[in-house]
Every structure is written in structure tokens, then in C-alpha cells.
Design an enzyme around this catalytic site. Structure first.
Site, PDB file in Angstrom:
ATOM      1  N   ARG A 119       4.800  15.345  -5.069  1.00  0.00           N
ATOM      2  CA  ARG A 119       3.891  15.070  -3.955  1.00  0.00           C
ATOM      3  C   ARG A 119       2.503  14.609  -4.430  1.00  0.00           C
ATOM      4  O   ARG A 119       1.529  14.724  -3.698  1.00  0.00           O
ATOM      5  CB  ARG A 119       3.765  16.285  -3.034  1.00  0.00           C
ATOM      6  CG  ARG A 119       5.088  16.674  -2.377  1.00  0.00           C
ATOM      7  CD  ARG A 119       4.887  17.783  -1.345  1.00  0.00           C
ATOM      8  NE  ARG A 119       6.136  18.093  -0.686  1.00  0.00           N
ATOM      9  CZ  ARG A 119       7.018  18.990  -1.121  1.00  0.00           C
ATOM     10  NH1 ARG A 119       6.768  19.662  -2.244  1.00  0.00           N
ATOM     11  NH2 ARG A 119       8.120  19.227  -0.464  1.00  0.00           N
ATOM     12  N   LYS A 141      -3.566   1.704  -2.444  1.00  0.00           N
ATOM     13  CA  LYS A 141      -2.301   1.359  -1.800  1.00  0.00           C
ATOM     14  C   LYS A 141      -1.248   1.163  -2.873  1.00  0.00           C
ATOM     15  O   LYS A 141      -1.452   0.428  -3.831  1.00  0.00           O
ATOM     16  CB  LYS A 141      -2.447   0.079  -0.970  1.00  0.00           C
ATOM     17  CG  LYS A 141      -3.108   0.293   0.367  1.00  0.00           C
ATOM     18  CD  LYS A 141      -3.412  -1.012   1.066  1.00  0.00           C
ATOM     19  CE  LYS A 141      -2.171  -1.729   1.530  1.00  0.00           C
ATOM     20  NZ  LYS A 141      -2.502  -2.921   2.354  1.00  0.00           N
ATOM     21  N   GLU A 183      -6.947 -14.461  -4.405  1.00  0.00           N
ATOM     22  CA  GLU A 183      -7.511 -13.225  -3.869  1.00  0.00           C
ATOM     23  C   GLU A 183      -9.028 -13.162  -4.081  1.00  0.00           C
ATOM     24  O   GLU A 183      -9.753 -12.587  -3.265  1.00  0.00           O
ATOM     25  CB  GLU A 183      -6.834 -12.009  -4.507  1.00  0.00           C
ATOM     26  CG  GLU A 183      -5.373 -11.819  -4.105  1.00  0.00           C
ATOM     27  CD  GLU A 183      -5.202 -11.284  -2.687  1.00  0.00           C
ATOM     28  OE1 GLU A 183      -6.216 -11.019  -2.005  1.00  0.00           O
ATOM     29  OE2 GLU A 183      -4.032 -11.137  -2.263  1.00  0.00           O
ATOM     30  N   LYS A 225     -13.694  -5.435  -2.230  1.00  0.00           N
ATOM     31  CA  LYS A 225     -12.593  -4.531  -1.907  1.00  0.00           C
ATOM     32  C   LYS A 225     -13.047  -3.085  -1.925  1.00  0.00           C
ATOM     33  O   LYS A 225     -12.642  -2.288  -1.066  1.00  0.00           O
ATOM     34  CB  LYS A 225     -11.434  -4.738  -2.885  1.00  0.00           C
ATOM     35  CG  LYS A 225     -10.219  -3.908  -2.487  1.00  0.00           C
ATOM     36  CD  LYS A 225      -8.912  -4.448  -2.987  1.00  0.00           C
ATOM     37  CE  LYS A 225      -7.750  -3.727  -2.304  1.00  0.00           C
ATOM     38  NZ  LYS A 225      -6.435  -4.174  -2.798  1.00  0.00           N
ATOM     39  N   GLU A 235      -6.224   1.861   6.181  1.00  0.00           N
ATOM     40  CA  GLU A 235      -5.973   0.642   6.935  1.00  0.00           C
ATOM     41  C   GLU A 235      -5.916   0.897   8.437  1.00  0.00           C
ATOM     42  O   GLU A 235      -5.056   0.377   9.146  1.00  0.00           O
ATOM     43  CB  GLU A 235      -4.659  -0.003   6.451  1.00  0.00           C
ATOM     44  CG  GLU A 235      -4.614  -1.500   6.656  1.00  0.00           C
ATOM     45  CD  GLU A 235      -3.468  -2.145   5.912  1.00  0.00           C
ATOM     46  OE1 GLU A 235      -3.742  -3.025   5.083  1.00  0.00           O
ATOM     47  OE2 GLU A 235      -2.317  -1.768   6.144  1.00  0.00           O
ATOM     48  N   ARG A 239     -10.028  -2.192   7.009  1.00  0.00           N
ATOM     49  CA  ARG A 239      -9.285  -2.609   5.815  1.00  0.00           C
ATOM     50  C   ARG A 239      -8.333  -3.771   6.086  1.00  0.00           C
ATOM     51  O   ARG A 239      -7.942  -4.502   5.177  1.00  0.00           O
ATOM     52  CB  ARG A 239      -8.530  -1.422   5.216  1.00  0.00           C
ATOM     53  CG  ARG A 239      -7.850  -1.762   3.895  1.00  0.00           C
ATOM     54  CD  ARG A 239      -7.392  -0.531   3.154  1.00  0.00           C
ATOM     55  NE  ARG A 239      -6.718  -0.896   1.914  1.00  0.00           N
ATOM     56  CZ  ARG A 239      -6.530  -0.071   0.893  1.00  0.00           C
ATOM     57  NH1 ARG A 239      -6.965   1.174   0.982  1.00  0.00           N
ATOM     58  NH2 ARG A 239      -5.924  -0.467  -0.199  1.00  0.00           N
ATOM     59  N   ASN A 243      -6.222  -8.374   4.454  1.00  0.00           N
ATOM     60  CA  ASN A 243      -4.945  -9.053   4.621  1.00  0.00           C
ATOM     61  C   ASN A 243      -5.106 -10.475   5.132  1.00  0.00           C
ATOM     62  O   ASN A 243      -4.128 -11.091   5.583  1.00  0.00           O
ATOM     63  CB  ASN A 243      -4.051  -8.264   5.589  1.00  0.00           C
ATOM     64  CG  ASN A 243      -3.477  -7.019   4.950  1.00  0.00           C
ATOM     65  OD1 ASN A 243      -3.061  -7.037   3.803  1.00  0.00           O
ATOM     66  ND2 ASN A 243      -3.482  -5.928   5.690  1.00  0.00           N
ATOM     67  N   HIS A 246      -2.352 -13.046   4.636  1.00  0.00           N
ATOM     68  CA  HIS A 246      -1.177 -12.370   4.096  1.00  0.00           C
ATOM     69  C   HIS A 246       0.032 -12.340   5.033  1.00  0.00           C
ATOM     70  O   HIS A 246       1.152 -12.108   4.571  1.00  0.00           O
ATOM     71  CB  HIS A 246      -1.541 -10.940   3.687  1.00  0.00           C
ATOM     72  CG  HIS A 246      -2.288 -10.861   2.397  1.00  0.00           C
ATOM     73  ND1 HIS A 246      -3.463 -11.528   2.189  1.00  0.00           N
ATOM     74  CD2 HIS A 246      -2.014 -10.204   1.243  1.00  0.00           C
ATOM     75  CE1 HIS A 246      -3.905 -11.271   0.954  1.00  0.00           C
ATOM     76  NE2 HIS A 246      -3.029 -10.478   0.367  1.00  0.00           N
ATOM     77  N   HIS A 250       3.305 -13.234   3.064  1.00  0.00           N
ATOM     78  CA  HIS A 250       4.432 -12.324   2.837  1.00  0.00           C
ATOM     79  C   HIS A 250       5.740 -12.931   3.358  1.00  0.00           C
ATOM     80  O   HIS A 250       6.806 -12.700   2.782  1.00  0.00           O
ATOM     81  CB  HIS A 250       4.170 -10.977   3.491  1.00  0.00           C
ATOM     82  CG  HIS A 250       3.197 -10.130   2.730  1.00  0.00           C
ATOM     83  ND1 HIS A 250       2.530  -9.068   3.309  1.00  0.00           N
ATOM     84  CD2 HIS A 250       2.767 -10.187   1.450  1.00  0.00           C
ATOM     85  CE1 HIS A 250       1.744  -8.505   2.401  1.00  0.00           C
ATOM     86  NE2 HIS A 250       1.864  -9.172   1.273  1.00  0.00           N
ATOM     87  N   HIS A 262       2.374 -14.679  -5.600  1.00  0.00           N
ATOM     88  CA  HIS A 262       1.677 -14.084  -4.454  1.00  0.00           C
ATOM     89  C   HIS A 262       0.417 -14.872  -4.090  1.00  0.00           C
ATOM     90  O   HIS A 262       0.193 -15.189  -2.923  1.00  0.00           O
ATOM     91  CB  HIS A 262       1.309 -12.635  -4.787  1.00  0.00           C
ATOM     92  CG  HIS A 262       0.493 -11.964  -3.734  1.00  0.00           C
ATOM     93  ND1 HIS A 262       0.998 -11.615  -2.496  1.00  0.00           N
ATOM     94  CD2 HIS A 262      -0.821 -11.585  -3.711  1.00  0.00           C
ATOM     95  CE1 HIS A 262       0.050 -11.042  -1.761  1.00  0.00           C
ATOM     96  NE2 HIS A 262      -1.060 -11.014  -2.476  1.00  0.00           N
TER      97      HIS A 262
END
Length: 358
Positions: A119, A141, A183, A225, A235, A239, A243, A246, A250, A262
Site C-alpha cells: 500500500r 501520477k 511537453e 508542472k 486532478e 491539474r 492535459n 492529450h 492518447h 507520445h
């Protein structure tokens, strides 16, 4: 030259250390309570992983290198399950740590392995690509891919630190470095236009890892960032602006079975998002054209095949920003003024794609 330290605030604050030849900073990020370190590294980068392991061993840690496949092949359930088995065999406990070394795919995997083992155990990420430094490794993330989509399985797990050694960029393949620039440029459009000025003033220098602007571009993108994720780790609102571009990106990656870089997909996705903004009256044609010109100046693509739209539209139905059946896009209301577009109609989506189709 001394290292630059960029703080990421929040419930679990940490530092992003940026500089050339800064591997010696790694023990300080791990801390003196850690005894055993599992080093998850790109199997294709032993020349980077070996000296890192040596630094850790000399600092008194017990080090276990765990090589993983290169690129997106690392972000598979089977690879993750293999790491869990290795953690069990090695007796990795909550007082131990994981270090992820490699590109964004490797640090995504390492971060999720650390988040999911017992965990959550301590992790430090050492990105070795431009994309990893300015995007994947910063922000907490983590995730892996499944056949239905990219990064659909993951967790928020802030690292104990991120180490960006700029000297690792020198050996990057040129197109991979260029991919990472997408990016960086994204950060310029959503928050820091000085990035765009740097690229436009010297595209050739910006496109070279040994160029005169590399450190400033990396630091500026990391600060963008860091500021965003400090305010919104999970997010829930702000946040989402990270994206930008994106949603279509994606979809392209999925359609290409993740064999498309990417950053190249994000470049096309940003032009698409800019066209959505223009067609809804939110963004001027000049800023849209600036997207194309700055991306093209460093060799990034700005268009995609016209006949791909049906498959891309279908792929966009499974998107992390969607709410139920409602698609959500990050768009710009002006330079460095990100906003959101919710539930656009199908003709608008298709019309924007026609503007990027080739």
C-alpha cells in the site's frame, strides 16, 4: 554548476533536483532510514543504471537492480506482476525504497510498483529523457497500460524526490528528444510563454540536448508542472490543464498500438485543441498558427491522416477527463489562459479534425 532545487508542495512535499552530473544527490533524496533499494531500470540503459547503483552502494544501501523492458513495453500488467514477485523475494518492506531510472514509461511503472506494494513504499525517480524530466516523473501520477487504453490503471503516489541529471540527455536519440520538447512547448502555451520565445529565437539550439537553452527550458517546464500539481495533486480541477492536447494524443497512441511517440502525438493534439478553441471563438487564428510554427520549427508533426478520424473518435470515448458520456477538452482562451470545453457536438469535433488532417 550547482543544482537547481524546485519544490513541489502539498501533503507530501518533495524536491526536483535539476543539474548536470548530480547523481550524488540521490542518497540525500532517499534519506538515512532506508536500507534496501530496488532499482527499476530500463534494461537498455546499463551505462546509466550501473553508476547509479554504485553511488547507492557507496552510501551504504543494499541495492537490487531490477531491469525492465524499454519504452511502453514496460507498462504492462505482466511486468508489474513480475516486480511484485521480486519485491516479495527480496523482502522489500515499508522502510525500504524503490528507485525508477529511465524514460517516462519506466518511471510510471516504478512509481506504480512503489504505490501498490504494501500500500505504498518510498520512491525516488531518476528520469533520463526530456519527456520524463518535464512530465512523467513530476507530479506523483503513476500508471500502467491495459489493452483498452493508456494509463487507465494507476495511483497518485508522490515520490520522495526527483533527480534530473541533464547529462543523461546527451545520448538520447534525436527524435526521442524532440518528442520531449512537445511537453516543454505545452508548458509554454498553458502557463509560461517565455518558453515559446526561447524556442522561437533559437529552434536549432532548443532541439539539441547540448544546446544553450536546455537547462532553462527544463527548469521552466518543471516549475510549471510543480506549481500546478502543488495546488491540485489529484486532478480535481486545475491539474487538468496539463492535459492540453492529450485527448487526441492518447487516441492516436492507442490507434498506433503505442508505437507512436507520445510527444509527437501531443504536438498534433495541441493543434487540434487550438483549432477547437478557434472554432468556438475562444482563441485567435494567430495563436493557432503559432502552435503550428513553433512545433514545426523543432521538427514536431502538426497533422495526421484524414481517414483516421473514425478510429480516433472511438478511442476518445475512453478518456480520463471524460465525465460519463461527456467529453471534456482543455482549450485556450488566449495565450497562457487555459480553459475547458465540455460536451462539444460531433460536427465541431470533426471540423477541428479536418483542420489537422493531411
Amino acid at each position: 554548476m550547482t543544482a537547481t532545487r524546485i519544490g513541489v508542495r502539498g501533503a507530501d512535499p518533495y524536491e526536483v533536483v535539476v543539474g548536470a552530473g548530480v547523481l550524488g544527490e540521490l542518497p540525500g533524496l532517499l534519506g538515512d532510514r532506508v536500507r534496501t533499494v530496488a532499482v527499476i531500470g530500463n534494461a537498455a540503459l546499463p551505462e546509466i543504471t550501473r553508476p547509479l547503483c554504485t553511488v547507492l552502494e557507496q552510501a551504504g544501501y543494499t541495492v537490487h537492480p531490477l531491469p525492465v523492458p524499454e519504452g511502453e513495453a514496460a507498462k504492462e500488467v505482466g511486468v508489474l506482476a513480475g516486480l511484485w514477485s521480486e519485491f516479495a523475494r527480496l523482502g522489500v518492506t515499508r522502510s525500504d525504497a524503490v528507485v525508477g531510472v529511465g524514460g517516462g514509461a519506466t518511471t510510471d511503472l516504478a512509481g506504480f510498483a512503489a504505490a501498490s506494494w504494501l500500500r505504498g513504499v518510498r520512491s525516488v525517480l531518476v528520469p533520463t529523457t526530456l519527456l520524463g524530466m518535464v512530465d512523467a516523473a513530476v507530479g506523483g501520477k503513476t500508471g500502467i497500460n491495459v489493452p483498452e487504453g493508456k494509463n487507465l490503471v494507476g495511483a497518485f503516489h508522490p515520490p520522495a524526490g526527483v533527480l534530473c541529471d541533464l547529462s543523461t540527455l546527451i545520448s538520447m536519440p534525436h527524435q526521442d528528444y524532440i518528442s520531449g520538447l512537445a511537453e516543454v512547448i505545452k508548458a509554454g502555451f498553458i502557463a509560461d510563454p517565455a518558453i515559446l520565445d526561447l524556442v522561437e529565437d533559437d529552434p536549432e539550439g532548443a532541439a539539441a540536448p547540448s544546446g544553450p537553452h536546455t537547462r532553462e527550458l527544463v527548469e521552466r517546464a518543471v516549475r510549471v508542472k510543480a506549481d500546478v500539481v502543488s495546488a491540485d495533486l489529484r486532478e480535481s480541477g486545475l491539474r487538468e490543464i496539463l492535459n492540453y492536447g492529450h485527448t487526441l494524443a492518447h487516441a492516436i497512441e492507442k490507434a498506433e498500438d503505442y508505437r507512436f511517440r507520445h510527444g509527437h502525438a501531443v504536438a498534433i493534439g495541441m493543434v487540434y485543441a487550438a483549432e477547437l478553441g478557434r472554432l468556438t471563438g475562444r482563441l485567435s487564428a494567430d495563436v493557432v498558427e503559432r502552435h503550428r510554427s513553433v512545433l514545426r520549427s523543432v521538427g514536431l508533426p502538426t497533422s495526421y491522416p484524414a481517414d483516421a478520424w473514425p478510429a480516433l473518435r472511438d478511442a476518445m470515448r475512453v478518456d480520463k477527463k471524460a465525465r460519463g458520456a461527456t467529453l471534456r477538452f482543455v482549450v485556450l482562451d488566449g495565450l497562457a489562459e487555459p480553459g475547458r470545453l465540455e460536451g462539444p457536438d460531433e460536427e465541431l469535433l470533426a471540423a477541428a479534425y479536418r483542420e489537422v488532417a493531411q
